[in-house]
Motif scaffolding. Structure first.
Motif, PDB file in Angstrom:
ATOM      1  N   ASP A  40       0.863  -1.191   0.000  1.00 22.04           N
ATOM      2  CA  ASP A  40       0.000   0.000   0.000  1.00 22.04           C
ATOM      3  C   ASP A  40       0.898   1.240   0.000  1.00 22.04           C
ATOM      4  N   VAL A  41       0.424   2.294  -0.684  1.00 21.93           N
ATOM      5  CA  VAL A  41       1.276   3.468  -0.898  1.00 21.93           C
ATOM      6  C   VAL A  41       0.584   4.740  -0.431  1.00 21.93           C
TER       7      VAL A  41
ATOM      8  N   ILE B 278      -1.892  -1.164  -8.004  1.00 20.90           N
ATOM      9  CA  ILE B 278      -0.545  -0.780  -8.468  1.00 20.90           C
ATOM     10  C   ILE B 278       0.058  -1.914  -9.298  1.00 20.90           C
ATOM     11  N   ASP B 279       0.523  -1.575 -10.502  1.00 22.88           N
ATOM     12  CA  ASP B 279       1.125  -2.600 -11.375  1.00 22.88           C
ATOM     13  C   ASP B 279       2.579  -2.849 -11.045  1.00 22.88           C
ATOM     14  N   ALA B 280       3.308  -1.777 -10.701  1.00 24.22           N
ATOM     15  CA  ALA B 280       4.739  -1.966 -10.428  1.00 24.22           C
ATOM     16  C   ALA B 280       5.210  -0.961  -9.387  1.00 24.22           C
ATOM     17  N   ILE B 281       6.068  -1.432  -8.490  1.00 26.82           N
ATOM     18  CA  ILE B 281       6.774  -0.536  -7.565  1.00 26.82           C
ATOM     19  C   ILE B 281       8.255  -0.642  -7.895  1.00 26.82           C
ATOM     20  N   VAL B 282       8.857   0.520  -8.170  1.00 27.29           N
ATOM     21  CA  VAL B 282      10.254   0.554  -8.629  1.00 27.29           C
ATOM     22  C   VAL B 282      11.122   1.199  -7.546  1.00 27.29           C
TER      23      VAL B 282
ATOM     24  N   VAL C  60       9.110  -4.622  -8.433  1.00 24.16           N
ATOM     25  CA  VAL C  60       8.181  -5.752  -8.315  1.00 24.16           C
ATOM     26  C   VAL C  60       6.945  -5.415  -9.136  1.00 24.16           C
ATOM     27  N   GLU C  61       6.385  -6.415  -9.803  1.00 30.25           N
ATOM     28  CA  GLU C  61       5.106  -6.236 -10.475  1.00 30.25           C
ATOM     29  C   GLU C  61       4.051  -6.908  -9.607  1.00 30.25           C
ATOM     30  N   ASN C  62       2.841  -6.349  -9.573  1.00 30.15           N
ATOM     31  CA  ASN C  62       1.763  -6.861  -8.718  1.00 30.15           C
ATOM     32  C   ASN C  62       2.279  -7.088  -7.294  1.00 30.15           C
ATOM     33  N   PRO C  63       2.545  -5.999  -6.558  1.00 35.21           N
ATOM     34  CA  PRO C  63       3.207  -6.102  -5.255  1.00 35.21           C
ATOM     35  C   PRO C  63       2.486  -7.007  -4.260  1.00 35.21           C
ATOM     36  N   THR C  64       3.284  -7.776  -3.538  1.00 36.05           N
ATOM     37  CA  THR C  64       2.780  -8.627  -2.452  1.00 36.05           C
ATOM     38  C   THR C  64       3.747  -8.492  -1.269  1.00 36.05           C
ATOM     39  N   VAL C  65       3.311  -8.978  -0.115  1.00 37.79           N
ATOM     40  CA  VAL C  65       4.191  -8.967   1.068  1.00 37.79           C
ATOM     41  C   VAL C  65       5.496  -9.672   0.724  1.00 37.79           C
ATOM     42  N   GLU C  66       5.384 -10.773  -0.001  1.00 36.96           N
ATOM     43  CA  GLU C  66       6.569 -11.599  -0.262  1.00 36.96           C
ATOM     44  C   GLU C  66       7.535 -10.904  -1.221  1.00 36.96           C
TER      45      GLU C  66
END
Ligand code: MRU
Length: 334
Positions: A232-233, A310-314, A320-326
């Motif tokens: 989450d952002v 969110i598709d990507a966090i850079v 990461v694409e499709n961000p998850t906890v992992e």
């Protein structure tokens, strides 16, 4: 004003003091203030002389070093700086890094603040390359707030990716959302992009939906003030609505931030403290009232965009694409 983004300094250490370019009066007035105490630096952060999550962290580090230089109580310096703004986690990260040196030696603390500053620039340049690799040729980008050289050590996060992808010939048009109430998009992002001759069109915040409906943009690319363990952002107010709109119109959403913006101690965005700023920022513009006298307003400075939009966090470490906890834990801890 003739400067290119690479030739102005939002934050500059000169000799024994800190110099901040006053972002409240850009782009039409270029004023630099000098600071010698943590207390005055905290006021500058709170009053938006300097803003943007990484820039706030760098500034706080220099503010802490200033009080060491002048033999003041560093516990007090930490406290007053930490109270300046609540949402950008870079502020607390930078103060912790300074305090954890466990020294009052001003030379060591000034050197550490400079290192934080330099590392942020390097992180932005790396992020620029990772983010640009996700963008196809001929892309049209919508961005929000200001995430450029003014908001960071230099180059920028989301705007750094836009700069890098433009240099790679991949971007044909940038849209800058004006970003009420402080107008960071209109005053700062449009200015930075124009200095670099990157094609930019300004968009009233409320016009984004119509632009997206007309298939006018491919990506929304924004920065962040805090990213939680689940992706989450928290970012400038208006980011969440842009992400919802982007999903509705089949566009993609990219968030760019250094790993110093992650707060893995929080499970989700529900736990992020959201800064509430004065009503007067909404009811007036440049000191002129624009609402009826006595009219109340809400003024949350940030909102939370859920990870699923969110598709990507850079970051400077990759994306990461499709961000998850992992996948976030793997990237941030790599
Ligand atoms: O209130 P501001 O101008 O400090 O808010 C800034 C933002 O929300 C930015 O998008 C964020 O800090 C990322 S800056 C690289």
């Amino acid at each position: 004003m003739t400067a290119h983004s690479s030739s102005f300094h939002a934050i500059e250490w000169r000799g024994q003091s800190l110099h901040l370019l006053d972002q409240r009066v850009l782009p039409h007035t270029h004023t630099v203030h000098e600071y010698t105490t943590a207390n005055d630096v905290a006021d500058a952060i709170r009053d938006m002389v300097v803003r943007g999550a990484p820039a706030i962290g760098i500034t706080a580090a220099y503010g802490y070093a200033l009080d060491a230089l002048n033999g003041r109580d560093l516990g007090e310096a930490y406290k007053v700086l930490a109270e300046s703004r609540p949402t950008a986690v870079n502020l607390f990260w930078a103060l912790e890094r300074m305090a954890s040196l466990g020294t009052e030696d001003p030379h060591a603390l000034v050197a550490e603040a400079k290192k934080i500053h330099e590392e942020d620039i390097a992180a932005n340049l790396a992020m620029g390359q990772f983010g640009a690799s996700l963008i196809k040729e001929g892309s049209r980008i919508y961005t929000h707030c200001n995430t450029g050289a003014l908001a960071t050590g230099g180059h920028g996060t989301a705007l750094g990716i836009i700069r890098s992808a433009y240099a790679d010939g991949k971007i044909t048009q940038v849209y800058a959302g004006e970003t009420r109430p402080w107008l960071q998009g209109a005053r700062l992002t449009a200015w930075e992009l124009m200095q670099d001759n990157i094609p930019v069109k300004l968009v009233c915040d409320g016009a984004a939906a119509q632009l997206f409906r007309a298939n006018g943009a491919d990506w929304v690319i924004v920065g962040a003030d805090r990213i939680t363990a689940n992706g989450d952002v928290a970012n400038k107010i208006g980011t969440y609505s842009l992400a919802v709109l982007a999903k509705h119109h089949g566009m993609k959403v990219m968030v760019a931030a250094p790993t110093t913006t992650f707060d893995l101690t929080l499970d989700s965005g529900n736990a992020i403290p959201i800064e509430q700023r004065p009503m007067s920022e909404v009811t007036s513009l440049n000191g002129q009232p624009i609402a009826p006298e006595g009219c109340e307003a809400i003024n949350p400075s940030f909102d939370v965009t859920p990870a699923e939009l969110i598709d990507a966090i850079v970051t400077e470490k990759g994306f990461v694409e499709n961000p998850t906890v992992e996948n976030i834990a793997v990237m941030v801890n790599s």
